[in-house]
Design an enzyme around this catalytic site. Structure first.
Site, PDB file in Angstrom:
ATOM      1  N   HIS A  24       0.625  -1.391  -0.211  1.00 42.25           N
ATOM      2  CA  HIS A  24       0.311   0.057  -0.087  1.00 42.25           C
ATOM      3  C   HIS A  24       0.826   1.365   0.449  1.00 42.25           C
ATOM      4  CE1 HIS A  24      -3.670   2.543   1.551  1.00 42.25           C
ATOM      5  NE2 HIS A  24      -2.778   3.036   2.204  1.00 42.25           N
ATOM      6  N   GLU A  25       1.983   1.377   1.223  1.00 31.78           N
ATOM      7  CA  GLU A  25       2.616   2.056   0.937  1.00 31.78           C
ATOM      8  C   GLU A  25       3.897   2.484   0.391  1.00 31.78           C
ATOM      9  OE1 GLU A  25       2.425   4.920   3.028  1.00 31.78           O
ATOM     10  OE2 GLU A  25       0.592   3.539   4.410  1.00 31.78           O
ATOM     11  N   HIS A  28       2.113   4.672  -2.505  1.00 34.11           N
ATOM     12  CA  HIS A  28       2.027   6.384  -2.668  1.00 34.11           C
ATOM     13  C   HIS A  28       3.467   7.079  -2.063  1.00 34.11           C
ATOM     14  CE1 HIS A  28      -1.764   7.151  -0.087  1.00 34.11           C
ATOM     15  NE2 HIS A  28      -1.486   6.493   0.498  1.00 34.11           N
TER      16      HIS A  28
END
Length: 434
Positions: A24-25, A28
């Site tokens: 997920h990170e 980003h």
């Protein structure tokens, strides 16, 4: 041995959880760097740092509590009146702490004036904030397809496991036949346990739902049936009865407590592990998305049940919300089930896939401090700037998402209370699959 397998299942889930957070990170991080935003920190977990390493301008690390993760981006909000740029993270927990203490900011370094998050065009900010949840969606789809098409899932098949001796309305609470009950069409036709129905009313099918639908619409008809009996195809005929049977929804699932008049053959379908094709897999995943959306929408209604399960000893509902602790426990129980190791692994992958699907949907809620809140802020900025151009008004400038932080505090507070309640329920009255 059971304890060892339980621990193994928990470890597998925790690893899957950490990979999901890191993935997920990474969404980003990669898009932020793609658009030239400075990212000082990329962390998996919260609490004390147990390992970290600097590579370029970013510190990469792992923290002690595997309950989330974050990246820090410079200039996530516009500067305040003092002109300082505050660093914010993608983590709701981290953002709340930084705002509460009013101390977690970084002074601009030379050259950072052109590398601030808030200075990027709204569509770029949308991509950066959407990339994290999107990575969870990609991982969920990949895991679901791996299980559905590679391992298969347990479901009813067209193989006969038992034959009903008579026609009993399924609304009646009895299993034994009366003298007045007519013989079941399956028994009259000569169906036997172990037979595999390969064709019904001239339609060849391997799908139980398809066969069930064909039977239901054939009430009162005399239909040919072809079965595979010990490797040989045998032709049978049955006069399909009309009976009260459970209602089915659009996905083929039975609607509890609701019945309809439909065709009835009178046999029990055996269950087995069946691999799905791509089309069936997409349909199955679409149904799971619908279920997940409904589950998130119904969370407030489930709070009383959670409270009663946690503090009053009430039974824990099978569809009760679970936190990380509860999901880890379920992951452990999966590896203690008396099923083949391949199915244990498939169930564990399904659990991680479901977790990623929930992460995607939850983070897309248009509320700060979730990713969806920042996406909504960027879209609102784009809309009002576009309207200003159309109306030939001055550019209103960047939308200060920080003004919505009071709402973020309320949302974070509610989320913390809910998380604590789920944690208590998971510990004292967990959801069990055995």
């Amino acid at each position: 041995m059971t304890a060892v397998m339980m621990i193994l299942g928990i470890v597998v889930f925790v690893i899957g959880l950490l990979v999901s957070i890191a993935w997920h990170e990474l969404g980003h991080l990669s898009t932020a760097k793609l658009f030239g935003i400075r990212v000082p920190q990329y962390m998996v977990g919260f609490g004390p740092t147990i390992w970290s390493r600097h590579k370029g301008e970013t510190e990469y690390g792992i923290k002690a509590i595997p309950a989330g993760g974050y990246i820090r981006m410079i200039g996530m909000f516009p500067p305040g009146e003092d002109g300082r740029i505050t660093a914010r993270s993608t983590s709701p927990w981290r953002s709340m702490i930084e705002d509460a203490r009013s101390a977690a900011y970084e002074e601009l370094k030379p050259g950072d004036e052109t590398r601030l998050f808030y200075t990027r065009k709204p569509w770029k900010r949308v991509i950066v904030m959407f990339a994290g949840p999107f990575m969870n969606l990609v991982l969920a789809v990949a895991l679901f397809l791996t299980v559905l098409m590679g391992f298969g899932i347990q479901q009813q098949t067209t193989t006969v496991s038992s034959v009903s001796p008579c026609v009993i309305a399924q609304t009646e609470k009895r299993d034994t036949c009366k003298k007045s009950d007519a013989a079941s069409p399956a028994q009259a036709a000569g169906l036997k346990p172990g037979d595999k129905i390969v064709a019904f009313a001239g339609v060849r099918t391997k799908d139980w739902n398809r066969l069930s639908d064909l039977i239901r619409v054939s009430a009162g008809k005399d239909v040919p049936i072809v079965v595979d009996r010990k490797g040989h195809e045998v032709d049978l005929h049955a006069k399909i009865a009309t009976n009260m049977v459970p209602k089915k929804d659009s996905s083929g699932a039975y609607v509890q407590g609701e019945y309809v008049k439909a065709g009835f053959l009178g046999f029990g379908a055996a269950t087995g592990v069946v691999k799905q094709d791509f089309g069936d897999s997409v349909t199955w995943m679409g149904d799971r998305v619908g279920d997940a959306v409904h589950s998130i929408a119904s969370l407030p209604a489930k709070v009383p049940g959670l409270w009663n399960a946690a503090f009053d000893g009430a039974p824990r509902a099978p569809d009760s919300p679970m936190g990380v602790v509860g999901a880890a426990r379920v992951g452990g129980e999966i590896f203690t089930l008396d099923i083949p190791p391949t199915q244990q692994l498939a169930m564990a992958l399904m659990l991680v896939a479901g977790f990623n699907l929930s992460l995607f949907l939850f983070n897309m809620l248009p509320l700060l401090p979730l990713d969806g809140g920042h996406i909504a802020g960027a879209l609102w900025e784009a809309l009002r700037r576009h309207l200003a151009r159309v109306l030939r008004r001055p550019d209103p400038g960047p939308f200060d998402v920080a003004k919505l932080m009071p709402v973020a505090y309320v949302v974070a507070g509610i989320f913390i209370c809910f998380t604590v309640l789920v944690l208590i329920a998971d510990v004292v009255n967990p959801v069990r699959i055995t």
